[in-house]
Structure formats: structure tokens, C-alpha cells
Scaffold this motif. Structure first.
Motif: not given
Length: 129
Positions: A23-30, A102-119
Motif C-alpha cells: 500500500s502506498r500513498s503520495r501527495t502530488i503537487a506538480v 513501484v510508485a503511486v501516481t494519479s488516476f487519471p494521469l497528470n493530476q495533482t492531489g493525494t492518491y493511494s493504492a493498495a495492490f
């Protein structure tokens, strides 16, 4: 007479498999470009520390329902990235695995915010010695 279980040929095959729930979370500013160029966001889950050429298949099952995509980066002679969207799974086979990250990115791609994934990620490692 050869050792029991060691085989009698000059090169024997070894097949290992690994399965992990992550499980990973990430806040994406850019917003991330595709492929992700900031390598510091990746977590290494496997590194080949042997002198063997390792090949294998990597399966990712992204159990998230709507938030984060999972980006897998496999370093062979060059780095290859692929993205697994929420609720999707993908398997790919590689010929000379040096590392898996591995890393977490936004869904849909190229967005900002906080995203998480359990995989789940599972991979086979095949080599000869």
C-alpha cells in the motif's frame, strides 16, 4: 554421481516466486509526466545482487477502486515503466531484471492531489547457474 537434488547438468535452472501486498500513498503537487521522471518517488522492492541474468514475469493487481494508479519501473539495460490503473491488473515479462520499483501516481494521469493504492505484486525470477 551428482549430489541429490543438485542435478547433473553443467547449468541448472532456478525458479523463485515472490508475492507481496503493498500500500502506498503520495501527495502530488506538480502533475507527473508519463513516464515519471522524479525517480525519488519509487520504492525498490527487488534488486538483483547476483551475477546471473534474471528473467521473469511481473504481475500487478491494483485493488484500489478509484484513487491511485501503480507505476512499475523495471530496470533491464534501460528503465521501462508501465502503469496499472485502479481495478486493473497487468503482467509483463522481462529478459534481464536488475531491479523492480513501484510508485503511486494519479488516476487519471497528470493530476495533482493525494492518491493511494493498495495492490499486490508478484513476480517470478528465473535463472541458470
Amino acid at each position: 554421481m551428482g549430489c541429490r537434488g543438485c542435478g547433473t547438468s553443467s547449468s541448472d535452472n532456478v525458479n523463485d516466486s515472490v508475492c507481496m501486498d503493498l500500500s502506498r500513498s503520495r501527495t502530488i503537487a506538480v502533475a507527473d509526466p508519463t513516464p515519471i521522471t522524479d525517480l525519488s518517488v519509487f520504492s525498490t522492492i527487488y534488486t538483483d545482487t547476483t551475477n546471473f541474468a534474471i528473467n521473469g514475469t511481473i504481475l500487478v493487481v491494483n485493488g484500489s477502486t478509484s484513487t491511485g494508479s501503480v507505476v512499475v519501473m523495471v530496470n533491464e539495460n534501460t528503465a521501462t515503466q508501465y502503469t496499472v490503473a485502479p481495478g486493473e491488473s497487468e503482467a509483463r515479462t522481462f529478459g534481464n531484471i536488475n531491479s523492480i520499483q513501484v510508485a503511486v501516481t494519479s488516476f487519471p494521469l497528470n493530476q495533482t492531489g493525494t492518491y493511494s493504492a493498495a495492490f499486490q505484486i508478484s513476480f517470478t525470477l528465473n535463472y541458470k547457474f
